[in-house]
Design a protein around this motif. Sequence first.
Motif, PDB file in Angstrom:
ATOM      1  N   GLY A  82      77.260 121.023  -4.298  1.00 31.42           N
ATOM      2  CA  GLY A  82      77.245 120.435  -2.954  1.00 31.42           C
ATOM      3  C   GLY A  82      76.136 119.420  -2.792  1.00 31.42           C
ATOM      4  N   LYS A  83      75.704 118.813  -3.905  1.00 38.42           N
ATOM      5  CA  LYS A  83      74.598 117.850  -3.888  1.00 38.42           C
ATOM      6  C   LYS A  83      75.009 116.575  -4.608  1.00 38.42           C
ATOM      7  N   GLU A  84      76.065 115.947  -4.117  1.00 37.65           N
ATOM      8  CA  GLU A  84      76.529 114.712  -4.743  1.00 37.65           C
ATOM      9  C   GLU A  84      75.625 113.558  -4.344  1.00 37.65           C
ATOM     10  N   PRO A  85      75.304 112.695  -5.310  1.00 38.49           N
ATOM     11  CA  PRO A  85      74.502 111.521  -4.946  1.00 38.49           C
ATOM     12  C   PRO A  85      75.292 110.583  -4.052  1.00 38.49           C
ATOM     13  N   GLY A  86      74.615 109.850  -3.196  1.00 35.52           N
ATOM     14  CA  GLY A  86      75.266 108.960  -2.243  1.00 35.52           C
ATOM     15  C   GLY A  86      75.921 107.739  -2.860  1.00 35.52           C
ATOM     16  N   ASP A  87      75.641 107.469  -4.131  1.00 32.13           N
ATOM     17  CA  ASP A  87      76.192 106.269  -4.762  1.00 32.13           C
ATOM     18  C   ASP A  87      77.556 106.501  -5.418  1.00 32.13           C
ATOM     19  N   GLN A  88      78.172 107.639  -5.191  1.00 29.01           N
ATOM     20  CA  GLN A  88      79.495 107.901  -5.759  1.00 29.01           C
ATOM     21  C   GLN A  88      80.442 108.391  -4.671  1.00 29.01           C
ATOM     22  N   PRO A  93      83.204 116.839   0.546  1.00 29.80           N
ATOM     23  CA  PRO A  93      82.692 116.292   1.807  1.00 29.80           C
ATOM     24  C   PRO A  93      82.001 117.323   2.701  1.00 29.80           C
ATOM     25  N   ARG A  94      82.290 118.584   2.508  1.00 26.06           N
ATOM     26  CA  ARG A  94      81.638 119.629   3.310  1.00 26.06           C
ATOM     27  C   ARG A  94      80.337 120.109   2.673  1.00 26.06           C
ATOM     28  N   SER A  95      80.000 119.545   1.507  1.00 22.79           N
ATOM     29  CA  SER A  95      78.778 119.909   0.763  1.00 22.79           C
ATOM     30  C   SER A  95      78.666 121.412   0.553  1.00 22.79           C
ATOM     31  N   ILE A  96      79.768 122.034   0.221  1.00 27.58           N
ATOM     32  CA  ILE A  96      79.799 123.478  -0.036  1.00 27.58           C
ATOM     33  C   ILE A  96      79.167 123.746  -1.398  1.00 27.58           C
ATOM     34  N   ALA A  97      78.266 124.693  -1.452  1.00 32.74           N
ATOM     35  CA  ALA A  97      77.651 125.095  -2.724  1.00 32.74           C
ATOM     36  C   ALA A  97      78.570 126.123  -3.395  1.00 32.74           C
TER      37      ALA A  97
END
Length: 181
Positions: A82-88, A93-97
């Motif tokens: 749930g920690k995708e970089p903002g450049d991709q 989208p819910r940043s679920i771990a």
Amino acid sequence: MSRSFIAVMGLIAIGVAMIFQISRGAYLGANGKSRETRMLSADLERALKSFEQEYGHLPEVGSLDLETTGPTGTKLLGILLGKEPGDQEIQNPRSIAFLAVGRSRGRKAGLVYPDNDADKAPEKLCDSWGEPLRVILRPPGQPAPGLSYGNKTVAIPPSSFAIVSKGPDRIEGTKDDLRSW
């Protein structure tokens, strides 16, 4: 019996007991590492299944056969953590771990971070022998592909993915490998 004979026999008995304990510890250590890696593999498997149930597809990372290191591996880890970089393109989208595993310390299974900083994206997810896991993803509706594994081709199960650790010898395709199929 002389005292020196009894002393020597006592030392021999102590030596035999120490050898037994050392060999027993080495055996349990290898089994503990295998168990630790199996648990890590199961955590990754649960994370992939949960992601697929939540979003209706597996993460798209640019490769269907990857290791949990390098650009495709770290992209997969970022998505599942749930920690995708903002450049991709955001796939979670819910940043679920979906993946919750500990940090690797020494030769322990877990996430390896650059500069040991957990605020950064992980560099890899490694097994108990410090090696990345191999993840094979299968697109939905596709038949199970023949998988190049060691020096042979094997069929993977009809699930959406397979996970492999090379095991203690760090060579893929040998009997000590830990596989999800």
